[in-house]
Design a protein around this motif. Sequence first.
Motif, PDB file in Angstrom:
ATOM      1  N   ALA A 209      22.871 104.824  48.161  1.00  0.00           N
ATOM      2  CA  ALA A 209      23.481 105.903  48.946  1.00  0.00           C
ATOM      3  C   ALA A 209      24.529 105.362  49.900  1.00  0.00           C
ATOM      4  O   ALA A 209      25.574 105.998  50.138  1.00  0.00           O
ATOM      5  CB  ALA A 209      22.398 106.647  49.716  1.00  0.00           C
ATOM      6  N   THR A 210      24.283 104.176  50.462  1.00  0.00           N
ATOM      7  CA  THR A 210      25.259 103.551  51.360  1.00  0.00           C
ATOM      8  C   THR A 210      26.565 103.277  50.624  1.00  0.00           C
ATOM      9  O   THR A 210      27.653 103.597  51.114  1.00  0.00           O
ATOM     10  CB  THR A 210      24.693 102.235  51.928  1.00  0.00           C
ATOM     11  N   LEU A 211      26.456 102.696  49.439  1.00  0.00           N
ATOM     12  CA  LEU A 211      27.668 102.347  48.694  1.00  0.00           C
ATOM     13  C   LEU A 211      28.395 103.583  48.178  1.00  0.00           C
ATOM     14  O   LEU A 211      29.624 103.661  48.247  1.00  0.00           O
ATOM     15  CB  LEU A 211      27.308 101.413  47.531  1.00  0.00           C
ATOM     16  N   VAL A 212      27.674 104.556  47.674  1.00  0.00           N
ATOM     17  CA  VAL A 212      28.325 105.786  47.204  1.00  0.00           C
ATOM     18  C   VAL A 212      28.985 106.510  48.381  1.00  0.00           C
ATOM     19  O   VAL A 212      30.070 107.088  48.238  1.00  0.00           O
ATOM     20  CB  VAL A 212      27.306 106.698  46.491  1.00  0.00           C
ATOM     21  N   GLY A 213      28.368 106.443  49.541  1.00  0.00           N
ATOM     22  CA  GLY A 213      28.966 107.054  50.722  1.00  0.00           C
ATOM     23  C   GLY A 213      30.298 106.433  51.101  1.00  0.00           C
ATOM     24  O   GLY A 213      31.172 107.099  51.673  1.00  0.00           O
ATOM     25  N   LEU A 214      30.491 105.150  50.767  1.00  0.00           N
ATOM     26  CA  LEU A 214      31.741 104.470  51.090  1.00  0.00           C
ATOM     27  C   LEU A 214      32.929 105.021  50.305  1.00  0.00           C
ATOM     28  O   LEU A 214      34.076 104.896  50.740  1.00  0.00           O
ATOM     29  CB  LEU A 214      31.617 102.970  50.797  1.00  0.00           C
ATOM     30  N   LEU A 215      32.667 105.623  49.156  1.00  0.00           N
ATOM     31  CA  LEU A 215      33.757 106.021  48.275  1.00  0.00           C
ATOM     32  C   LEU A 215      34.678 107.047  48.906  1.00  0.00           C
ATOM     33  O   LEU A 215      35.868 107.102  48.584  1.00  0.00           O
ATOM     34  CB  LEU A 215      33.190 106.568  46.955  1.00  0.00           C
TER      35      LEU A 215
ATOM     36  N   LEU B 211      32.456 103.457  37.946  1.00  0.00           N
ATOM     37  CA  LEU B 211      31.801 102.568  38.911  1.00  0.00           C
ATOM     38  C   LEU B 211      32.351 101.148  38.862  1.00  0.00           C
ATOM     39  O   LEU B 211      32.256 100.404  39.840  1.00  0.00           O
ATOM     40  CB  LEU B 211      30.289 102.549  38.665  1.00  0.00           C
ATOM     41  N   ASN B 212      32.932 100.761  37.749  1.00  0.00           N
ATOM     42  CA  ASN B 212      33.575  99.451  37.674  1.00  0.00           C
ATOM     43  C   ASN B 212      34.961  99.454  38.299  1.00  0.00           C
ATOM     44  O   ASN B 212      35.511  98.398  38.604  1.00  0.00           O
ATOM     45  CB  ASN B 212      33.691  98.990  36.213  1.00  0.00           C
ATOM     46  N   GLU B 213      35.520 100.645  38.477  1.00  0.00           N
ATOM     47  CA  GLU B 213      36.916 100.756  38.921  1.00  0.00           C
ATOM     48  C   GLU B 213      37.069 100.980  40.417  1.00  0.00           C
ATOM     49  O   GLU B 213      37.975 100.439  41.043  1.00  0.00           O
ATOM     50  CB  GLU B 213      37.583 101.914  38.160  1.00  0.00           C
ATOM     51  N   VAL B 214      36.192 101.794  41.034  1.00  0.00           N
ATOM     52  CA  VAL B 214      36.441 102.288  42.388  1.00  0.00           C
ATOM     53  C   VAL B 214      36.359 101.191  43.440  1.00  0.00           C
ATOM     54  O   VAL B 214      35.696 100.169  43.274  1.00  0.00           O
ATOM     55  CB  VAL B 214      35.454 103.422  42.749  1.00  0.00           C
ATOM     56  N   ALA B 215      37.041 101.451  44.575  1.00  0.00           N
ATOM     57  CA  ALA B 215      37.087 100.510  45.693  1.00  0.00           C
ATOM     58  C   ALA B 215      36.040 100.868  46.738  1.00  0.00           C
ATOM     59  O   ALA B 215      35.872 102.040  47.092  1.00  0.00           O
ATOM     60  CB  ALA B 215      38.480 100.522  46.318  1.00  0.00           C
ATOM     61  N   PHE B 216      35.357  99.841  47.235  1.00  0.00           N
ATOM     62  CA  PHE B 216      34.322 100.032  48.249  1.00  0.00           C
ATOM     63  C   PHE B 216      34.712  99.412  49.589  1.00  0.00           C
ATOM     64  O   PHE B 216      33.924  99.417  50.518  1.00  0.00           O
ATOM     65  CB  PHE B 216      33.007  99.416  47.779  1.00  0.00           C
ATOM     66  N   GLY B 217      35.918  98.880  49.686  1.00  0.00           N
ATOM     67  CA  GLY B 217      36.345  98.237  50.924  1.00  0.00           C
ATOM     68  C   GLY B 217      35.962  96.773  50.962  1.00  0.00           C
ATOM     69  O   GLY B 217      35.167  96.286  50.157  1.00  0.00           O
TER      70      GLY B 217
END
Length: 750
Positions: free
Chosen positions: A224-230, A191-197
């Motif tokens: 849910a909004t942020l996880v959906g961005l992945l 969760l510290n690494e991934v990109a969310f745009g």
Amino acid sequence: MRIALENGKYKRHIKTIWMLFVLAVFGSFLFIWAVGVNFLGLFGELPSLQALENPRSELASEIYSADGKLMGKLYLVNRIPVEYEEISPYVINALIATEDVRFEKHAGVDLKGLGRVFFKTILLGKRESGGGSTLTQQLAKNLFETRAKESLGPLARVPGLRMLIIKAKEWITAVRLERNYTKREIITMYLNEVAFGHNAFGIEAAAHTFFNKPASELNAIEAATLVGLLQAPSRYSPVSHPEACRERRNVVLGQMYKYGFLDKDTYSQAIATPVKIDYHPEDPNEGIAPYFRAEVREFMKKWEKGRGLPENNFYTAGYKIYTTIDSRVQAYAEQAMVAHMKERQKRFNQVWSKLDPWYEVPGYLEAAARQSERYRTLKQQYGDDEKAIFAEMRKPIPMTVFSWEGEKDTIMSPMDSIRYYKRFLHAGLVCIEAQTGKIRAWVGGINFKHFRYDHVKQGRRQPGSTFKPVVYATAIDMGYTPCYEMVDKAVTFGDWSPQNSYGGFTGRSYTLRQALGRSINTIAAQLIMEIGVQNVVKFARQLGITSPLDPVGSLALGSSAVTLYELCQAYSVFLNQGKRIDNIYISRITDRNGKVIEEFIPDAREVMSEEKAYMMLHMLKASLEPGGTSVGLHRYGITQNNEIAAKTGTTQNHADGWFIGVTKDYVAGVWVGGDDMYIRFPSILDGQGAVLALPIWGNFTKAIYEDKSIPYKPGYFPRPAQISVELDCNKLQEGVSDKIKIEIIDDEAL
């Protein structure tokens, strides 16, 4: 007979299948082994054990104020690392439900998931069956760039083998990660690494960017909004594609409901809720002290170069840079500057309502245009055809411009925008805690987004009369006293005849203290010629002025350009009992793990004696006495039971207004002026330092004294115990020598 033959044939098929299966299993293990050891260098290197134990992602370096406020960041990617406990449980649950529901059960590779992918996706062609990559595999891919060309060997060029090798590497790395880290550590790293745009990397940066809150406060819908961005940050962006974002968010909510992370009522309400965000993208132009942070960036470049580190390493190193800036003092400095500059700009526009300030300079705007980025771009297109270039520059186009009422969208030509921006007045302010050398406030200009030029340390301007204390300090150091008298009269040195700002000569005798307080040019000119220009230049260097100084008589009146930063450094010597403490604005730097890399302690050296330094403060106090140029400070209510030493400065044609003020706690300097000498008030009534710069200092100091949380309070300069020179010139007996020697008195004999 026939049945026996068929049974034998059947057994042979079974045997063949088993042999193929054994060969496949053995081949798979052999292949995995070969990839793991990079057999013959054919497959490319895997992350080392050291890399696995110390995974490094690109982290922004953070800049902190002395009172613990995050001022801003230096980064290529906006990432803020957080611990597991600082992440909302809704985020953890949403991620597991959507990306890896068996996360707690597998050891890095989910064989059951791989089997599902093989049979449903590959054999049956069901695309909705999902992927087989675990969160740990995805972390391996993101952390160690397993798909980068540099990580692949020669066999990756063989058709069909490339993806198989990549997957094998991810499996191996995932298993090794599972051996080195707990499940909590793995999901936290992920969760510290991934990109969310929108340049938000990691869950904390994403939470601040899209919802203006920390990751610990995210609710189920936001999680849910942020996880959906992945899955696809651009496609599901809540900023540009809110409907697609809503659909993807609801898929995540559905997964959370399916696996028991949400109850039915919560799920039903959540999927019916429209997408609501509080969009706050990271803006390097915002935050505390943006001009100062630009200076920190330049410091870090030099600091890393001195340590032999790669260029611009600090953008990704995750340093914590602790500065000396006090966020409260900084805020008051910015507020005082903004309030005054709004009023002065309004007055400037009134005065020049019918003319441009540069009306007497032919081709001024065209010359300014040739320095613009727009001109350079057009020159690449049109070459030396200036007629075509300026024709383009006179065409109106949409643009956003700065104003004191806020940014304005408008339509104007590039030439008109140059005219518009050239008419702005600018300012700089710096505050130094002299006893420690620590910079407490740094305001480099009126708006960092639109005007990047820093008027604290970058800009050199003629200091006018604010340079006179350097001349007087040289004389004091040579044995003169505040009571030494000189006559205000017409004098000529070669082809130079200094004039007073009031246009005449009184013919009266003034003590050095009176002459400095009233800023009499003729006496400053006589003094520099009497003590020697080269001696003044030499002493200026000892005080901390490093800018080139032309060794001529007009130096006494501030003819050589200096920076506000170094001028305040010089005044600090008077407050610091004659010691020059080099200014510092960074106290320490730590690495991403909090280990101190370097602490900064300023150098100190004695420039003049404690007694002579106090004499300079005493002389500068005359500026606030009747006839002095700084008497306007009294109207701010800051002079009662408080000693202030100060000096105003105004340059030729009123192009620059200066004010340097000293209290028992700090030295603060203010400069106000235009882009160049032509941007000025036409009259000294509007253009003098006492009108342009002094009010900023007065309001700044008033705000500091009213804030009880700041330790700076009114008070008196500490007087050296062993000084006996009579500072009250009115009490001197007649016939006393015009140069009074300092006598040291033994306190015990009194």
